[in-house]
Design a protein around this motif. Structure first.
Motif, PDB file in Angstrom:
ATOM      1  N   VAL A 227       9.055  -2.094  -7.779  1.00  0.00           N
ATOM      2  CA  VAL A 227       8.017  -2.907  -7.745  1.00  0.00           C
ATOM      3  C   VAL A 227       8.913  -4.032  -6.858  1.00  0.00           C
ATOM      4  CG1 VAL A 227       6.874  -4.587  -8.744  1.00  0.00           C
ATOM      5  CG2 VAL A 227       6.586  -2.409  -9.714  1.00  0.00           C
ATOM      6  N   VAL A 228      10.124  -4.601  -7.191  1.00  0.00           N
ATOM      7  CA  VAL A 228      10.608  -5.513  -6.596  1.00  0.00           C
ATOM      8  C   VAL A 228      11.196  -5.329  -5.187  1.00  0.00           C
ATOM      9  CG1 VAL A 228      12.569  -7.276  -6.710  1.00  0.00           C
ATOM     10  CG2 VAL A 228      11.462  -6.667  -8.690  1.00  0.00           C
ATOM     11  N   LEU A 229      11.435  -4.143  -4.860  1.00  0.00           N
ATOM     12  CA  LEU A 229      11.623  -3.485  -3.539  1.00  0.00           C
ATOM     13  C   LEU A 229      10.476  -3.472  -2.597  1.00  0.00           C
ATOM     14  CD1 LEU A 229      13.973  -0.505  -4.105  1.00  0.00           C
ATOM     15  CD2 LEU A 229      14.565  -2.635  -2.893  1.00  0.00           C
ATOM     16  N   VAL A 230       9.318  -3.151  -3.239  1.00  0.00           N
ATOM     17  CA  VAL A 230       8.128  -3.099  -2.415  1.00  0.00           C
ATOM     18  C   VAL A 230       7.587  -4.870  -2.215  1.00  0.00           C
ATOM     19  CG1 VAL A 230       5.464  -2.786  -2.592  1.00  0.00           C
ATOM     20  CG2 VAL A 230       7.435  -1.125  -3.284  1.00  0.00           C
ATOM     21  N   VAL A 231       7.733  -5.470  -3.213  1.00  0.00           N
ATOM     22  CA  VAL A 231       7.249  -6.995  -3.044  1.00  0.00           C
ATOM     23  C   VAL A 231       8.129  -7.718  -1.925  1.00  0.00           C
ATOM     24  CG1 VAL A 231       7.217  -9.141  -4.339  1.00  0.00           C
ATOM     25  CG2 VAL A 231       6.596  -7.047  -5.399  1.00  0.00           C
ATOM     26  N   GLN A 232       9.515  -7.470  -2.060  1.00  0.00           N
ATOM     27  CA  GLN A 232      10.238  -7.961  -1.119  1.00  0.00           C
ATOM     28  C   GLN A 232      10.113  -7.686   0.385  1.00  0.00           C
ATOM     29  OE1 GLN A 232      13.857  -9.761  -1.621  1.00  0.00           O
ATOM     30  NE2 GLN A 232      13.103 -10.228  -3.599  1.00  0.00           N
ATOM     31  N   GLU A 233       9.529  -6.246   0.423  1.00  0.00           N
ATOM     32  CA  GLU A 233       9.076  -5.818   1.771  1.00  0.00           C
ATOM     33  C   GLU A 233       7.922  -6.509   2.248  1.00  0.00           C
ATOM     34  OE1 GLU A 233      10.402  -3.915   4.136  1.00  0.00           O
ATOM     35  OE2 GLU A 233      12.233  -3.507   3.147  1.00  0.00           O
ATOM     36  N   LEU A 234       7.112  -6.628   1.167  1.00  0.00           N
ATOM     37  CA  LEU A 234       5.686  -7.396   1.557  1.00  0.00           C
ATOM     38  C   LEU A 234       5.780  -8.770   1.899  1.00  0.00           C
ATOM     39  CD1 LEU A 234       3.493  -6.329  -1.569  1.00  0.00           C
ATOM     40  CD2 LEU A 234       3.036  -5.459   0.833  1.00  0.00           C
ATOM     41  N   ARG A 236       8.191  -9.793   3.947  1.00  0.00           N
ATOM     42  CA  ARG A 236       8.339  -9.764   5.294  1.00  0.00           C
ATOM     43  C   ARG A 236       7.402  -9.380   6.322  1.00  0.00           C
ATOM     44  NH1 ARG A 236      12.844  -6.558   2.709  1.00  0.00           N
ATOM     45  NH2 ARG A 236      14.503  -7.861   2.653  1.00  0.00           N
ATOM     46  N   MET A 237       6.055  -9.240   5.625  1.00  0.00           N
ATOM     47  CA  MET A 237       5.002  -8.902   6.575  1.00  0.00           C
ATOM     48  C   MET A 237       4.116 -10.236   6.827  1.00  0.00           C
ATOM     49  SD  MET A 237       3.474  -5.335   4.790  1.00  0.00           S
ATOM     50  CE  MET A 237       2.152  -5.392   5.630  1.00  0.00           C
ATOM     51  N   ASP A 238       3.282 -10.427   7.863  1.00  0.00           N
ATOM     52  CA  ASP A 238       2.376 -11.163   8.165  1.00  0.00           C
ATOM     53  C   ASP A 238       1.365 -11.134   7.570  1.00  0.00           C
ATOM     54  OD1 ASP A 238       1.611 -13.371   9.464  1.00  0.00           O
ATOM     55  OD2 ASP A 238       0.727 -12.128  11.345  1.00  0.00           O
ATOM     56  N   ALA A 283      -6.180  -4.647   3.048  1.00  0.00           N
ATOM     57  CA  ALA A 283      -6.449  -3.479   4.148  1.00  0.00           C
ATOM     58  C   ALA A 283      -5.356  -3.185   5.057  1.00  0.00           C
ATOM     59  CB  ALA A 283      -7.627  -4.092   4.687  1.00  0.00           C
ATOM     60  N   GLN A 284      -4.411  -4.383   5.356  1.00  0.00           N
ATOM     61  CA  GLN A 284      -3.233  -4.338   6.376  1.00  0.00           C
ATOM     62  C   GLN A 284      -2.270  -3.435   5.671  1.00  0.00           C
ATOM     63  OE1 GLN A 284      -1.678  -7.934   7.582  1.00  0.00           O
ATOM     64  NE2 GLN A 284       0.104  -7.378   8.182  1.00  0.00           N
ATOM     65  N   VAL A 285      -2.284  -3.501   4.260  1.00  0.00           N
ATOM     66  CA  VAL A 285      -1.094  -2.732   3.617  1.00  0.00           C
ATOM     67  C   VAL A 285      -1.180  -1.504   3.343  1.00  0.00           C
ATOM     68  CG1 VAL A 285       0.118  -2.713   1.308  1.00  0.00           C
ATOM     69  CG2 VAL A 285      -0.009  -4.826   2.552  1.00  0.00           C
ATOM     70  N   ARG A 286      -2.658  -0.942   3.077  1.00  0.00           N
ATOM     71  CA  ARG A 286      -2.934   0.271   2.740  1.00  0.00           C
ATOM     72  C   ARG A 286      -2.691   1.435   3.831  1.00  0.00           C
ATOM     73  NH1 ARG A 286      -8.639  -1.024  -0.513  1.00  0.00           N
ATOM     74  NH2 ARG A 286      -7.512  -0.590  -2.529  1.00  0.00           N
ATOM     75  N   GLY A 287      -2.600   2.711   3.351  1.00  0.00           N
ATOM     76  CA  GLY A 287      -2.517   3.709   4.523  1.00  0.00           C
ATOM     77  C   GLY A 287      -1.155   3.889   4.621  1.00  0.00           C
ATOM     78  N   GLN A 288      -0.841   4.263   5.981  1.00  0.00           N
ATOM     79  CA  GLN A 288       0.560   4.698   6.321  1.00  0.00           C
ATOM     80  C   GLN A 288       1.621   3.438   5.899  1.00  0.00           C
ATOM     81  OE1 GLN A 288       1.333   7.487   7.482  1.00  0.00           O
ATOM     82  NE2 GLN A 288       3.484   6.956   7.716  1.00  0.00           N
ATOM     83  N   ARG A 289       1.069   2.364   6.076  1.00  0.00           N
ATOM     84  CA  ARG A 289       2.130   1.255   5.774  1.00  0.00           C
ATOM     85  C   ARG A 289       2.466   1.121   4.210  1.00  0.00           C
ATOM     86  NH1 ARG A 289       2.331  -3.641   8.936  1.00  0.00           N
ATOM     87  NH2 ARG A 289       4.309  -4.482   8.652  1.00  0.00           N
TER      88      ARG A 289
END
Length: 302
Positions: A227-234, A236-238, A283-289
């Motif tokens: 969870v923390v790894l995913v949150v830290q990646e999020l 970094r997103m716009d 919507a931006q996160v869903r799918g391939q991202r």
């Protein structure tokens, strides 16, 4: 006279950790000095990084009353200091009229006594008595008007409030003051000069994992790290609203409630609303991202 029961910074840091608040040494030092010097502590940072929780944790640790003033646009004397209980005053006036004493000057003045006063947070903090003063949390000051900031300057300097009908009320011992700001606007320099300042940033990976373990002990080691790894990646997103630590904890809590021991694509899809609060972000996160984020998280715990 000081009211901290902590002899050293290390002792305070350990006490915070024992109450499930993970603070690095720099933040612990700022809190320690605020307690020891009895100086207001101004905490700035993004929403959800744990600023408000510091005041709550200190109150629990020291067994002190927490008085919270939630700021918003249009704060005034009636909502922050005091107002008169008009309904009770009117009942008293009618009682005086029935007794034929309504024209008596002393009787008229009696309706402006302390028993007819509704005390708001700032007056409660000033008037508090006892060995341990309360902790006054002035939350999200940046949402209030600059006029309220100007009044706060005087309060923080003199620790007294004047009520025309009663007189001046002074604090026997000033409260410990924690002020938070999400920096939606700049807090005035004059107020900053009266405070110790600390910027509360997003935690590092290791620190955030520690926070999750402390706050959600039912989470598995693998789930917490993923969870923390995913949150830290999020972060970094716009995104319109980056997830804070509060959202991380909400997400882990939701996943544990669903009996998840690790992140799966379906579990993430079902619980994205716990971590992201705007549809455009979801919507931006869903799918391939999202699949890419999960793969990175899986590699990070392998």
């Amino acid at each position: 006279m000081t009211y901290t029961s902590f002899a050293t910074i290390d002792e305070l840091q350990a006490a915070l950790a024992a109450h499930a608040y993970i603070a690095d040494r720099a933040l612990t030092t700022a809190i320690f000095l605020a307690l020891k010097l009895n100086k207001p502590l101004l905490l700035e940072g993004e929403a959800g990084v744990g600023k408000t929780e510091i005041a709550k944790t200190l109150a629990r640790m020291q067994g002190r009353e927490l008085i919270r003033l939630q700021c918003y646009e249009g704060l005034d004397v009636n909502t922050t200091i005091y107002e008169w209980n008009y309904a009770r005053q009117m009942l008293q006036i009618r009682l005086l009229e029935a007794q034929g004493a309504a024209q008596n000057t002393a009787a008229q003045q009696s309706i402006f006594g302390p028993e007819f006063l509704i005390k708001r947070p700032l007056l409660q903090a000033i008037e508090a008595r006892g060995d341990q003063p309360p902790i006054l949390l002035i939350d999200e000051l940046d949402r209030a008007d600059e006029e309220f900031e100007a009044f706060l300057l005087e309060l923080l300097s003199d620790w007294q409030i004047s009520i025309p009908e009663i007189g001046t009320i002074r604090a026997e011992v000033p409260p410990t003051v924690i002020i938070t700001s999400n920096r939606t606007r700049e807090v005035h320099d004059a107020l900053k000069r009266r405070c110790l300042f600390y910027w509360v940033d997003y935690p590092t990976l290791d620190k955030e994992i520690q926070i999750v373990k402390a706050r959600v002990p039912g989470a598995s080691e693998r789930l917490a790290r993923q969870v923390v790894l995913v949150v830290q990646e999020l972060r970094r997103m716009d995104l319109y609203k980056l997830p804070g630590v509060a959202e991380t904890l909400d997400w882990v809590t939701a996943l544990v409630a669903l009996d998840q021991t690790e992140l799966t694509p379906q579990a993430v899809e079902d619980t994205l609303g716990a971590i992201l609060k705007y549809q455009d972000d979801i919507a931006q996160v869903r799918g391939q991202r999202l699949n890419e984020l999960l793969k990175r998280a899986s590699v990070g715990v392998a």
